[in-house]
Every structure is written in C-alpha cells, then in structure tokens.
Design a protein around this motif. Structure first.
Motif, short mmCIF file in Angstrom:
data_model
loop_
_atom_site.label_atom_id
_atom_site.label_comp_id
_atom_site.label_asym_id
_atom_site.label_seq_id
_atom_site.Cartn_x
_atom_site.Cartn_y
_atom_site.Cartn_z
N THR A 10 0.84 -1.20 0.00
CA THR A 10 0.00 0.00 0.00
C THR A 10 0.88 1.25 0.00
O THR A 10 2.03 1.21 0.45
CB THR A 10 -0.92 0.06 1.23
N GLU A 11 0.30 2.34 -0.47
CA GLU A 11 1.05 3.59 -0.51
C GLU A 11 1.37 4.10 0.89
O GLU A 11 2.45 4.64 1.14
CB GLU A 11 0.26 4.63 -1.31
N GLU A 15 5.15 4.68 2.22
CA GLU A 15 5.62 5.98 2.67
C GLU A 15 6.18 5.91 4.09
O GLU A 15 7.20 6.54 4.40
CB GLU A 15 4.50 7.01 2.61
N SER A 40 0.56 -3.51 -11.98
CA SER A 40 0.06 -2.14 -11.89
C SER A 40 0.33 -1.54 -10.51
O SER A 40 0.81 -0.41 -10.38
CB SER A 40 -1.45 -2.11 -12.18
N GLN A 41 0.02 -2.32 -9.45
CA GLN A 41 0.31 -1.85 -8.10
C GLN A 41 1.81 -1.62 -7.91
O GLN A 41 2.24 -0.61 -7.32
CB GLN A 41 -0.17 -2.88 -7.08
N CYS A 43 4.12 -0.90 -10.04
CA CYS A 43 4.64 0.28 -10.74
C CYS A 43 4.43 1.54 -9.91
O CYS A 43 5.33 2.38 -9.78
CB CYS A 43 3.96 0.43 -12.09
N LYS A 44 3.25 1.68 -9.32
CA LYS A 44 2.95 2.86 -8.48
C LYS A 44 3.84 2.90 -7.25
O LYS A 44 4.37 3.95 -6.87
CB LYS A 44 1.48 2.86 -8.08
N LEU A 45 3.99 1.75 -6.60
CA LEU A 45 4.80 1.69 -5.39
C LEU A 45 6.28 1.92 -5.70
O LEU A 45 6.99 2.60 -4.94
CB LEU A 45 4.59 0.35 -4.70
N ASP A 47 7.49 3.69 -8.12
CA ASP A 47 7.68 5.10 -8.43
C ASP A 47 7.84 5.93 -7.15
O ASP A 47 8.59 6.91 -7.12
CB ASP A 47 6.51 5.64 -9.25
N MET A 48 7.14 5.53 -6.09
CA MET A 48 7.28 6.22 -4.81
C MET A 48 8.68 6.04 -4.24
O MET A 48 9.24 6.95 -3.63
CB MET A 48 6.26 5.68 -3.80
#
Length: 216
Positions: A10-11, A15, A40-41, A43-45, A47-48
C-alpha cells in the motif's frame, strides 16, 4: 545497518517505510502470498521509492518472460530469487537485464549455509531466511526464525542479509547474535498476514538503526 522492508503493498505503508529510513523495499510477485502485488500496483509503489530506496522484486521460481515484464515495467534495482532457482538462472537474469541479484537460502542448521557458497559466485546479496514450516506454501514470510548465531563470523564473498522471525522486540538481539550488517523483515511488521503496520515499521527501523549506531 541496511534494512529491507519486504512485502509492501500500500502507498501508506510504503511511505512509512521510506520516511523511517528503509534502505530497500521489497515488492512480492508470488500469487500464493498475501503480500502479492500486481504489476500495476508495483509500478505505483516503485515510483514512490525510486531514488529513495533500492527496489527489490521478490520472485519465486518465475519464468524468464515474467521476469522480463517486471524488469521492463517496474524497473527494480534488484531481483530476489526466493525459490529453488539454480545459480545459472540467477546469472542469466543478471546478464540479460543488467540488474543486481539477491538469492534466498533457507536455513535450519549449519550445513545449510554451504549452498550459499555456490550462489555467492553470481549473486550480489545472499539472504538467509528460515526454512518454512512443514506444509507451508510460502518459502518466506512465515514468521519463523532459526539460530541466528550460525551466521556469526561467516566467511562469504558477498554481503548477506538476515531474515526470518524478526520483529521490533528481537531485532537488536538478532544483530548481536549474528553480527549481520543487513536485515530483512516482512511478517514481523504486520498486524495480520499481508497487512503491514506503519507503527511497527517505524519501530523496527528505529531499533535496527539504533543498534548499529550504538555498536550493539
């Protein structure tokens, strides 16, 4: 002290790990795991985390096509092999994709450490994890430990990471017993399987980094 928080999904927990000083973050690509993330998940994580911590793609006996897609879309810094992959499979991915490689070695007794010598020729990191309990479908993240002192004064050509049964309460003792300079935690910072806890993540990182500073 290097610390890897593994199985983030999770974002918010990503974080928390980054903010608390994680050196590596692990993204799990294994559908049987409660920590599995889709591309997909991931890639977002990723990038963070990019530029703030090393991104580790954790795989289990994955085929070359799957590894190629992860490399292309997610762009990890390290590919972790946590199955029964032979040294030549690790070497192939390293050469084909120009990525660092980490190989997990399951440990319950001193004799198990010997196989690490074969992988240390090609791997950039060796991760020593506990052997899974009988009947478990997960090669790691089971919350079980082993005799950490087996790693004390280990003569290995590559850096190694301690994993298996770690949590905020026992991490300082694990460092003392093993002499490790790198740690990996997953289930020990969860409130239930697959659900990371931000408070536990911060507590683990504080304890681990504090142990290093104090020379424990």
């Amino acid at each position: 002290m290097k610390v890897k928080i593994c199985g983030l999904s999770t974002e918010a927990t990503m974080e928390a790990a980054l903010d608390a000083g994680a050196d590596m973050i692990g993204l799990m690509f294994f559908p049987k795991s409660p920590r599995h993330v889709t591309l997909s998940q991931a890639c977002k994580l990723a990038d963070m985390a990019r530029g703030r911590a090393e991104i580790v793609a954790v795989t289990v006996n994955m085929d070359l096509d799957g590894l190629s897609r992860i490399r292309e879309l997610v762009g990890p810094d390290i590919v972790q092999f946590h199955g029964s992959e032979p040294p030549e499979a690790c070497a192939a991915v390293k050469v084909m994709h120009g990525v660092k490689v980490m190989k997990a070695v399951a440990v319950s007794e001193r004799a198990d450490l010997e196989q690490a010598q074969f992988y240390s020729i090609v791997a950039d990191w060796i991760l020593f994890d506990a052997k899974p309990p009988k009947g478990s479908e997960l090669p790691g993240g089971n919350g079980v430990s082993y005799d950490w002192s087996l790693l004390k004064d280990l003569d290995l050509a590559k850096p190694f990471m301690l994993s298996g049964g770690l949590n905020p309460e026992n991490v300082v003792e694990a460092i003392r017993q093993s002499g490790t300079r790198a740690l990996d935690v997953s289930s020990g910072v969860e409130r239930e399987p697959g659900v990371k806890d931000e408070t536990l993540i911060r507590a683990f990182l504080a304890a681990a980094k504090g142990a290093n500073v104090s020379g424990s």
